[in-house]
Design an enzyme around this catalytic site. Structure first.
Site, PDB file in Angstrom:
ATOM      1  N   LEU A 131      -5.363  62.416 -12.542  1.00 10.88           N
ATOM      2  CA  LEU A 131      -4.706  63.066 -13.920  1.00 10.88           C
ATOM      3  C   LEU A 131      -5.024  61.959 -14.967  1.00 10.88           C
ATOM      4  O   LEU A 131      -5.194  60.631 -14.879  1.00 10.88           O
ATOM      5  CB  LEU A 131      -3.299  63.152 -13.925  1.00 10.88           C
ATOM      6  CG  LEU A 131      -2.666  63.789 -12.906  1.00 10.88           C
ATOM      7  CD1 LEU A 131      -1.248  64.328 -13.345  1.00 10.88           C
ATOM      8  CD2 LEU A 131      -3.584  65.505 -12.990  1.00 10.88           C
ATOM      9  N   GLY A 176      -4.521  62.714  -8.422  1.00  7.16           N
ATOM     10  CA  GLY A 176      -5.184  63.895  -8.669  1.00  7.16           C
ATOM     11  C   GLY A 176      -6.434  64.167  -8.038  1.00  7.16           C
ATOM     12  O   GLY A 176      -6.784  65.346  -7.729  1.00  7.16           O
ATOM     13  N   ASN A 198      -1.939  57.229  -4.901  1.00  2.91           N
ATOM     14  CA  ASN A 198      -1.416  55.792  -5.171  1.00  2.91           C
ATOM     15  C   ASN A 198      -0.644  55.918  -6.352  1.00  2.91           C
ATOM     16  O   ASN A 198      -0.279  54.952  -7.132  1.00  2.91           O
ATOM     17  CB  ASN A 198      -2.685  55.176  -5.743  1.00  2.91           C
ATOM     18  CG  ASN A 198      -3.263  55.888  -6.783  1.00  2.91           C
ATOM     19  OD1 ASN A 198      -3.350  57.045  -7.079  1.00  2.91           O
ATOM     20  ND2 ASN A 198      -4.133  54.842  -7.597  1.00  2.91           N
ATOM     21  N   GLU A 199       0.304  57.079  -6.555  1.00  9.17           N
ATOM     22  CA  GLU A 199       0.907  57.275  -7.637  1.00  9.17           C
ATOM     23  C   GLU A 199       2.070  56.186  -7.755  1.00  9.17           C
ATOM     24  O   GLU A 199       2.492  55.563  -8.956  1.00  9.17           O
ATOM     25  CB  GLU A 199       1.645  58.641  -7.480  1.00  9.17           C
ATOM     26  CG  GLU A 199       0.986  59.969  -8.109  1.00  9.17           C
ATOM     27  CD  GLU A 199       0.170  60.385  -7.033  1.00  9.17           C
ATOM     28  OE1 GLU A 199      -0.120  59.616  -5.983  1.00  9.17           O
ATOM     29  OE2 GLU A 199      -0.607  61.243  -7.290  1.00  9.17           O
TER      30      GLU A 199
HETATM   31  C1  LIG Z   1      12.426  62.340  -6.746  1.00 10.92           C
HETATM   32  C2  LIG Z   1      11.418  63.632  -6.770  1.00 10.92           C
HETATM   33  C3  LIG Z   1      11.086  64.075  -8.163  1.00 10.92           C
HETATM   34  C4  LIG Z   1       9.762  64.608  -8.336  1.00 10.92           C
HETATM   35  C5  LIG Z   1       9.630  64.683  -9.862  1.00 10.92           C
HETATM   36  C6  LIG Z   1       8.066  65.068  -9.854  1.00 10.92           C
HETATM   37  C7  LIG Z   1       7.653  64.316 -11.265  1.00 10.92           C
HETATM   38  C8  LIG Z   1       6.314  64.121 -10.935  1.00 10.92           C
HETATM   39  C9  LIG Z   1       6.015  62.733 -11.550  1.00 10.92           C
HETATM   40  C10 LIG Z   1       4.496  62.552 -12.116  1.00 10.92           C
HETATM   41  C11 LIG Z   1       3.342  62.606 -11.073  1.00 10.92           C
HETATM   42  C12 LIG Z   1       2.139  62.564 -11.783  1.00 10.92           C
HETATM   43  C13 LIG Z   1       1.022  62.633 -10.690  1.00 10.92           C
HETATM   44  C14 LIG Z   1      -0.093  61.790 -11.092  1.00 10.92           C
HETATM   45  C15 LIG Z   1      -1.391  61.929 -10.277  1.00 10.92           C
HETATM   46  C16 LIG Z   1      -2.271  60.955 -10.749  1.00 10.92           C
HETATM   47  O1  LIG Z   1      -3.628  61.427 -10.924  1.00 10.92           O
HETATM   48  S1  LIG Z   1      -2.275  59.778 -11.906  1.00 10.92           S
HETATM   49  C17 LIG Z   1      -3.660  59.071 -11.955  1.00 10.92           C
HETATM   50  C18 LIG Z   1      -4.171  58.087 -10.689  1.00 10.92           C
HETATM   51  N1  LIG Z   1      -5.282  57.571 -10.928  1.00 10.92           N
HETATM   52  C19 LIG Z   1      -5.741  56.227 -10.962  1.00 10.92           C
HETATM   53  O2  LIG Z   1      -5.079  55.520 -10.731  1.00 10.92           O
HETATM   54  C20 LIG Z   1      -7.133  55.866 -11.125  1.00 10.92           C
HETATM   55  C21 LIG Z   1      -7.321  54.594 -12.038  1.00 10.92           C
HETATM   56  N2  LIG Z   1      -8.558  54.518 -12.405  1.00 10.92           N
HETATM   57  C22 LIG Z   1      -9.356  53.558 -11.448  1.00 10.92           C
HETATM   58  O3  LIG Z   1      -8.807  53.060 -10.538  1.00 10.92           O
HETATM   59  C23 LIG Z   1     -10.883  53.259 -11.635  1.00 10.92           C
HETATM   60  O4  LIG Z   1     -10.913  53.575 -13.173  1.00 10.92           O
HETATM   61  C24 LIG Z   1     -11.684  54.077 -11.131  1.00 10.92           C
HETATM   62  C25 LIG Z   1     -11.869  53.467  -9.540  1.00 10.92           C
HETATM   63  C26 LIG Z   1     -11.385  55.574 -11.061  1.00 10.92           C
HETATM   64  C27 LIG Z   1     -13.258  53.999 -11.406  1.00 10.92           C
HETATM   65  O5  LIG Z   1     -13.570  52.564 -11.693  1.00 10.92           O
HETATM   66  P1  LIG Z   1     -14.695  51.980 -12.645  1.00 10.92           P
HETATM   67  O6  LIG Z   1     -15.969  52.565 -12.354  1.00 10.92           O
HETATM   68  O7  LIG Z   1     -14.637  50.402 -12.474  1.00 10.92           O
HETATM   69  O8  LIG Z   1     -14.172  52.400 -14.168  1.00 10.92           O
HETATM   70  P2  LIG Z   1     -13.203  51.667 -14.885  1.00 10.92           P
HETATM   71  O9  LIG Z   1     -13.729  50.693 -15.927  1.00 10.92           O
HETATM   72  O10 LIG Z   1     -12.060  51.238 -14.280  1.00 10.92           O
HETATM   73  O11 LIG Z   1     -12.632  52.885 -16.091  1.00 10.92           O
HETATM   74  C28 LIG Z   1     -13.491  53.585 -17.003  1.00 10.92           C
HETATM   75  C29 LIG Z   1     -12.607  53.811 -18.051  1.00 10.92           C
HETATM   76  O12 LIG Z   1     -11.911  54.957 -17.512  1.00 10.92           O
HETATM   77  C30 LIG Z   1     -10.543  54.761 -17.867  1.00 10.92           C
HETATM   78  N3  LIG Z   1      -9.656  55.435 -17.000  1.00 10.92           N
HETATM   79  C31 LIG Z   1      -9.888  55.236 -15.611  1.00 10.92           C
HETATM   80  N4  LIG Z   1      -9.146  56.160 -15.003  1.00 10.92           N
HETATM   81  C32 LIG Z   1      -8.393  56.802 -15.922  1.00 10.92           C
HETATM   82  C33 LIG Z   1      -7.740  57.916 -15.689  1.00 10.92           C
HETATM   83  N5  LIG Z   1      -7.009  58.355 -14.505  1.00 10.92           N
HETATM   84  N6  LIG Z   1      -6.997  58.456 -17.089  1.00 10.92           N
HETATM   85  C34 LIG Z   1      -7.397  57.984 -18.075  1.00 10.92           C
HETATM   86  N7  LIG Z   1      -8.349  57.063 -18.211  1.00 10.92           N
HETATM   87  C35 LIG Z   1      -8.955  56.429 -17.020  1.00 10.92           C
HETATM   88  C36 LIG Z   1     -10.290  53.415 -17.983  1.00 10.92           C
HETATM   89  O13 LIG Z   1      -9.132  52.961 -18.518  1.00 10.92           O
HETATM   90  C37 LIG Z   1     -11.762  52.963 -18.745  1.00 10.92           C
HETATM   91  O14 LIG Z   1     -11.535  53.142 -20.083  1.00 10.92           O
HETATM   92  P3  LIG Z   1     -12.168  52.177 -21.192  1.00 10.92           P
HETATM   93  O15 LIG Z   1     -13.411  52.449 -20.936  1.00 10.92           O
HETATM   94  O16 LIG Z   1     -11.871  50.693 -20.832  1.00 10.92           O
HETATM   95  O17 LIG Z   1     -11.638  52.533 -22.524  1.00 10.92           O
END
Ligand SMILES: CCCCCCCCCCCC/C=C/CC(=O)SCCNC(=O)CCNC(=O)[C@H](O)C(C)(C)COP(=O)(O)OP(=O)(O)OC[C@H]1O[C@@H](n2cnc3c(N)ncnc32)[C@H](O)[C@@H]1OP(=O)(O)O
Length: 322
Positions: A131, A176, A198-199
């Site tokens: 996400l 996601g 990894n949430e």
């Molecule tokens: C008790 C019960 C109650 C139940 C209630 C339910 C409630 C629900 C709760 C909420 C649930 C929400 C669920 C969420 C699920 C998700 O998917 S959360 C997102 C998780 N994602 C991550 O952790 C990934 C993070 N990113 C990375 O690890 C790395 O970026 C990568 C491995 C994917 C890529 O690495 P690399 O190629 O080195 O690129 P980067 O330089 O890291 O990134 C480039 C650029 O992209 C931006 N970015 C990366 N990931 C995201 C993202 N997910 N969203 C937005 N932006 C992202 C990063 O910041 C860089 O940006 P800039 O270029 O610096 O601006």
């Protein structure tokens, strides 16, 4: 098909069905798509080998469209649609992208000429970063709800998709991204990447419907450990625990999926109904509780502590480059 014969110009090389498909595709191609390929094949097809003819045929039969971060390429020879996520930098799922995926999956579902979908990425090293965190950090209330509903709708469509779906995981696939992969019927992953829910590392909780899939694949004990610690599995670990079905070198991912698909010669109705029996309990559970699920999500995301942690996590991603 006999080597060196031509199904395009005269039909003598193939079965009546193949001939009909060829005629239809030729008609489509004449209306513009690959005029140079068409000319090439017309000229050379009688003199080339069966193998290069097949390659030539594949070029003829492919149509590619690109829209809203998604590339859809349809091979009408095999009936396989390749849906490629193409939203730099990391294919993060924001509101518009989720809506685009939902719509495109709907169109593919209605396409009578499609029997299977390969879900993959057009970006280097990334399948899908999950996400879009910026949707959850300091959000606008109305957009946050719409974002979550769009994720629910897209997931229900993908998870209940009646045709065969296979994930070609050509890069990292956290949270996601793992959900997308887990929702497919079969998963082939490239070596040396990571996948998993990894949430907790972001200070958020994986929703029940993410967890249901995990438990179904990993079992209760392993899910408890992996979810609480926010573990990302390496490709090789993912294979061991059954999160993916094959791990191969990057360049072999798509050919491996295509080969697997060609071996799934299962009557479509029987396969589709079996999938439905196994899966409907999960997507219907979400469908029946969509509003409550959305409210829980909004409530959690708006907690001050959650906002702080998300902010720090976003910052840590940006700081990586410094
Ligand atoms: C008790 C019960 C109650 C139940 C209630 C339910 C409630 C629900 C709760 C909420 C649930 C929400 C669920 C969420 C699920 C998700 O998917 S959360 C997102 C998780 N994602 C991550 O952790 C990934 C993070 N990113 C990375 O690890 C790395 O970026 C990568 C491995 C994917 C890529 O690495 P690399 O190629 O080195 O690129 P980067 O330089 O890291 O990134 C480039 C650029 O992209 C931006 N970015 C990366 N990931 C995201 C993202 N997910 N969203 C937005 N932006 C992202 C990063 O910041 C860089 O940006 P800039 O270029 O610096 O601006």
């Amino acid at each position: 098909m006999r080597a060196g014969t031509c199904a395009w110009n005269c039909g003598r090389g193939g079965s009546p069905l193949r001939y009909a498909n060829a005629e239809r595709s030729m008609a489509a191609l004449r209306t513009l798509r690959f005029p140079s390929c068409l000319a090439f094949c017309r000229k050379h097809v009688n003199s080339i080998t069966g193998r290069s003819f097949a390659k030539c045929q594949a070029r003829f039969l492919s149509s590619v469209t690109e829209r809203d971060g998604l590339q859809v390429s349809h091979n009408s020879n095999t009936g396989v649609v390749t849906l490629s996520m193409n939203k730099p930098p990391v294919n993060s799922l924001n509101l518009e992208f989720l809506q685009s995926m939902h719509k495109t999956l709907g169109e593919i579902q209605d396409d009578q000429d499609c029997r299977a979908v390969i879900l993959t990425s057009g970006l280097t090293n990334i399948f899908c970063a999950g996400l879009d965190i910026t949707e959850m950090y300091q959000p606008d209330d109305k957009r946050l709800r719409e974002f979550w509903t769009s994720l629910q709708d897209m997931w229900i469509r993908l998870y209940s998709f009646p045709k065969t779906t296979m994930a070609a995981i050509t890069g990292h696939s956290p949270a996601g991204g793992a959900l997308l992969a887990m929702s497919c019927d079969y998963r082939v992953m490239a070596e040396n990447f990571t996948i998993g829910l990894n949430e907790t590392k972001l200070g958020i909780v994986a929703p029940t419907w993410f967890i249901d899939l995990y438990v179904g694949i990993l079992g209760q004990r392993l899910s408890e450990l992996a979810l609480q610690t926010g573990k990302l599995f390496t490709s090789e670990e993912a294979l061991k625990v059954g999160l993916v079905d094959q791990v191969v070198p990057l360049n072999d991912v798509i050919p491996t999926v295509e080969k697997e698909l060609s071996e799934w010669k299962i009557p479509a109705l029987a396969r589709g109904m079996t999938k439905d029996v196994l899966r409907r309990i999960y997507w219907r559970k979400l469908q029946e509780t969509q509003d409550v699920d959305t409210e829980s999500f909004v409530f959690l995301i708006k907690q001050e502590k959650v906002q702080q942690t998300l902010g720090l996590y976003l910052q840590s991603l940006k700081n990586k480059k410094k």
